[in-house]
Scaffold this active site. Structure first.
Site, PDB file in Angstrom:
ATOM      1  N   ASP A  57      55.171  86.139   2.464  1.00 32.76           N
ATOM      2  CA  ASP A  57      56.589  85.951   2.172  1.00 32.76           C
ATOM      3  C   ASP A  57      57.380  87.231   1.903  1.00 32.76           C
ATOM      4  O   ASP A  57      58.317  87.546   2.624  1.00 32.76           O
ATOM      5  CB  ASP A  57      56.779  84.915   1.046  1.00 32.76           C
ATOM      6  CG  ASP A  57      55.881  85.149  -0.171  1.00 32.76           C
ATOM      7  OD1 ASP A  57      55.187  86.188  -0.222  1.00 32.76           O
ATOM      8  OD2 ASP A  57      55.890  84.289  -1.073  1.00 32.76           O
TER       9      ASP A  57
ATOM     10  N   ASP B   6      42.931  87.093  -4.896  1.00 31.86           N
ATOM     11  CA  ASP B   6      42.707  86.549  -3.566  1.00 31.86           C
ATOM     12  C   ASP B   6      42.147  87.663  -2.689  1.00 31.86           C
ATOM     13  O   ASP B   6      42.478  88.835  -2.878  1.00 31.86           O
ATOM     14  CB  ASP B   6      44.027  86.064  -2.944  1.00 31.86           C
ATOM     15  CG  ASP B   6      44.647  84.932  -3.761  1.00 31.86           C
ATOM     16  OD1 ASP B   6      43.895  84.187  -4.399  1.00 31.86           O
ATOM     17  OD2 ASP B   6      45.888  84.817  -3.766  1.00 31.86           O
TER      18      ASP B   6
ATOM     19  N   ASP C 266      44.847  86.042 -11.208  1.00 31.40           N
ATOM     20  CA  ASP C 266      43.775  85.655 -10.295  1.00 31.40           C
ATOM     21  C   ASP C 266      43.789  86.538  -9.053  1.00 31.40           C
ATOM     22  O   ASP C 266      44.766  87.221  -8.777  1.00 31.40           O
ATOM     23  CB  ASP C 266      43.831  84.169  -9.923  1.00 31.40           C
ATOM     24  CG  ASP C 266      45.230  83.709  -9.577  1.00 31.40           C
ATOM     25  OD1 ASP C 266      45.583  82.580  -9.921  1.00 31.40           O
ATOM     26  OD2 ASP C 266      45.976  84.507  -8.931  1.00 31.40           O
TER      27      ASP C 266
HETATM   28  P1  ATP Z   1      51.455  84.574  -8.636  1.00 31.41           P
HETATM   29  O1  ATP Z   1      51.283  85.748  -9.521  1.00 31.41           O
HETATM   30  O2  ATP Z   1      52.567  83.715  -9.049  1.00 31.41           O
HETATM   31  O3  ATP Z   1      50.187  83.820  -8.343  1.00 31.41           O
HETATM   32  P2  ATP Z   1      51.201  85.298  -5.885  1.00 31.41           P
HETATM   33  O4  ATP Z   1      51.951  86.301  -5.065  1.00 31.41           O
HETATM   34  O5  ATP Z   1      49.746  85.526  -6.049  1.00 31.41           O
HETATM   35  O6  ATP Z   1      51.952  85.202  -7.259  1.00 31.41           O
HETATM   36  P3  ATP Z   1      50.499  82.786  -4.731  1.00 31.41           P
HETATM   37  O7  ATP Z   1      51.285  81.542  -4.658  1.00 31.41           O
HETATM   38  O8  ATP Z   1      49.253  82.793  -5.524  1.00 31.41           O
HETATM   39  O9  ATP Z   1      51.496  83.906  -5.250  1.00 31.41           O
HETATM   40  O10 ATP Z   1      50.215  83.216  -3.230  1.00 31.41           O
HETATM   41  C1  ATP Z   1      49.326  84.252  -2.871  1.00 31.41           C
HETATM   42  C2  ATP Z   1      49.865  85.029  -1.673  1.00 31.41           C
HETATM   43  O11 ATP Z   1      49.998  84.174  -0.545  1.00 31.41           O
HETATM   44  C3  ATP Z   1      51.257  85.612  -1.899  1.00 31.41           C
HETATM   45  O12 ATP Z   1      51.196  86.868  -2.535  1.00 31.41           O
HETATM   46  C4  ATP Z   1      51.790  85.708  -0.474  1.00 31.41           C
HETATM   47  O13 ATP Z   1      51.274  86.843   0.179  1.00 31.41           O
HETATM   48  C5  ATP Z   1      51.189  84.483   0.180  1.00 31.41           C
HETATM   49  N1  ATP Z   1      52.089  83.319   0.104  1.00 31.41           N
HETATM   50  C6  ATP Z   1      52.103  82.363  -0.860  1.00 31.41           C
HETATM   51  N2  ATP Z   1      53.043  81.447  -0.631  1.00 31.41           N
HETATM   52  C7  ATP Z   1      53.656  81.793   0.514  1.00 31.41           C
HETATM   53  C8  ATP Z   1      54.697  81.249   1.285  1.00 31.41           C
HETATM   54  N3  ATP Z   1      55.330  80.147   0.894  1.00 31.41           N
HETATM   55  N4  ATP Z   1      55.053  81.892   2.426  1.00 31.41           N
HETATM   56  C9  ATP Z   1      54.402  83.017   2.817  1.00 31.41           C
HETATM   57  N5  ATP Z   1      53.428  83.577   2.125  1.00 31.41           N
HETATM   58  C10 ATP Z   1      53.037  83.005   0.991  1.00 31.41           C
HETATM   59 MG    MG Z   2      48.355  84.119  -7.020  1.00 30.87          MG
END
Ligand code: ATP
Ligand code: MG
Length: 446
Positions: free
Chosen positions: A150, A76, A74
């Site tokens: 993060d 963002d 997905d």
């Molecule tokens: P995935 O492939 O598992 O979705 P993702 O990196 O996209 O990995 P998400 O949980 O969808 O993870 O979060 C999107 C973005 O938001 C992350 O890439 C990070 O930049 C930020 N983020 C998410 N959770 C946190 C957190 N707990 N603390 C700080 N930043 C976060």
């Molecule tokens: Mg994600």
């Protein structure tokens, strides 16, 4: 004391997250992101916002995956437009969230999540007594938005119009070196949000990255802070971990970090039931296979496998104490769900699936009369049957039982009749648990 001072000086010297105001700009020719892997809807979202005079980038996990050549699941988008402004530019857009207000922009079946750059460390955010951030909805600059993410590899911004990647924290370098590094002072960042410890393990296992030593160091000491995280949030993160396609790797990594104790009540249950370990690992391996081949993983089914041996041991104990088999099973289920939902907020829609899958198990043992035919109409038959197959593979139920049901489910009417006939005349094989005595114990936990 000295340690803390050294860390503070180190963090000042390395420039805390706030000091990185200008990003490194990495051109398309250098990072070589395959534009064909970028969602049309994400590109469109950025273009619309940019045409309206805003800045807009694909951000987070999608950019990380693109740089690794993986198709993101997905997308963002991060922008300097406020949620109201974003909403006004799209026909199908809704503002969601309370703690963080986001906009969901919808294109057919696809949803692009658009967030406004958020401030970090400007106004003191609301924290609990452990330093956990409770509210923060203050809009900020892009560099602040980057600093509050993060890990360095999750703080990259991709501009589909120019093809440039903006990198504030050497995330691209870390991707090349396959290093997972938290942004800023690790201890502070884990205190702000203890879920980041779980995320560290998940990303390392999923991407096959090494956790940077400073990022790893405080984890075992701070693991207990996870207990302060609201159960619903923990459940979401746990679900992500278990359905990442790398659950087995995540669990071994948690163990390697000495993290499985007290990190999550559910994990304790999983990892501390020696008899159940084989079953759980088998089920997680199957879940991983499903997730990696793009198949749906039903959370109810997954949690039913994870908690099965807890149900089983309570069920066995009740039967041994003289309770009747089915009521004993129902009572054992109530007990397990009662304690787990409290700790883990397993939603009701999942718990009803779990209960059905579990109560189907003894019913598979009845293979004569109308019982098997009645079971064919059960809505959860397929899930219950898949569950039975895992029990057979774990040698907890006789393999023959699973084979019988496979034939029965796929058979014609005549074949089914023959199978039921065969079941009623055949005597249970030696050592088989397919017995018909009253008051017998349910399938043994061993
Ligand atoms: P995935 O492939 O598992 O979705 P993702 O990196 O996209 O990995 P998400 O949980 O969808 O993870 O979060 C999107 C973005 O938001 C992350 O890439 C990070 O930049 C930020 N983020 C998410 N959770 C946190 C957190 N707990 N603390 C700080 N930043 C976060
Ligand atoms: Mg994600």
């Amino acid at each position: 004391m000295i340690h803390r001072l050294v860390r503070r000086v180190q963090s000042l010297l390395s420039g805390g997250p706030r000091l990185r105001k200008t990003p490194r700009r990495i051109a398309q020719s250098e990072h070589k992101i395959d534009r064909a892997l970028v969602s049309r809807s994400a590109i469109r979202t950025c273009e619309v916002l940019q045409a309206a005079g805003h800045r807009a980038y694909v951000v987070g996990g999608a950019v990380r995956d693109l740089l690794l050549g993986i198709a993101p699941k997905d997308f963002d988008v991060a922008t300097d437009a406020t949620p109201e402004q974003v909403k006004s530019h799209f026909r199908r857009a809704i503002i969601i969230g309370r703690r963080f207000r986001l906009v969901h922009v919808m294109f057919g079946a696809e949803t692009i999540e658009v967030s406004t750059f958020r401030a970090y460390g400007k106004d003191e955010p609301d924290t609990d007594e452990h330093g956990r951030v409770l509210t923060d909805n203050v809009f900020g600059e892009q560099y602040e938005d980057a600093a509050r993410r993060d890990f360095t590899i999750n703080a990259l911004y991709y501009d589909p119009s120019t093809g440039e990647v903006l990198d504030y924290h050497d995330g691209v370098r870390d991707i090349r070196r396959r290093r997972l590094r938290i942004i800023g002072d690790p201890q502070t960042r884990y205190r702000e949000d203890p879920v980041r410890m779980l995320r560290a393990v998940r990303f390392a296992a999923k991407l096959g990255f090494e956790i940077d030593s400073a990022t790893r160091a405080p984890i075992s000491r701070l693991a207990s802070l996870i207990e302060n995280v609201p159960a619903a949030r923990l459940f979401d993160e746990m679900l992500k971990l278990l359905t990442s396609g790398y659950a087995v790797a995540c669990i071994s990594q948690l163990r390697a970090e000495g993290l499985h104790h007290g990190l999550l009540p559910l994990l304790d249950v999983i990892l501390e039931q020696p008899q159940g370990e084989r079953f759980v690992m088998l089920s997680l391996a199957r879940t991983d296979e499903r997730a990696r081949t793009g198949k749906r993983v039903a959370p109810g089914f997954l949690f039913a496998t994870l908690l099965w041996h807890e149900v089983l041991s309570k069920w066995n104990a009740r039967v041994a104490a003289g309770e009747h088999r089915m009521p004993a099973l129902e009572a054992a289920i109530d007990q397990v769900l009662g304690s787990q939902t409290e700790k883990l907020a397993i939603q009701r829609r999942f718990t009803s699936d779990m209960r059905e899958i579990w109560t189907l198990q003894p019913r598979f043992e009845r293979r004569t009369g109308q019982a098997p035919l009645r079971l064919l109409e059960h809505l959860r038959l397929r899930a219950g049957y898949d569950f039975l197959l895992i029990r057979c593979a774990a040698e907890e139920a006789p393999a023959e039982l699973g084979e019988w049901w496979t034939k029965f489910l796929h058979g014609s009417e005549e074949q089914r009749a023959a199978l039921m006939q065969e079941a009623s005349t055949s005597r249970p094989a030696p050592g088989s648990r397919r017995k018909r005595r009253p008051r017998r114990k349910p399938a043994e936990a061993a």
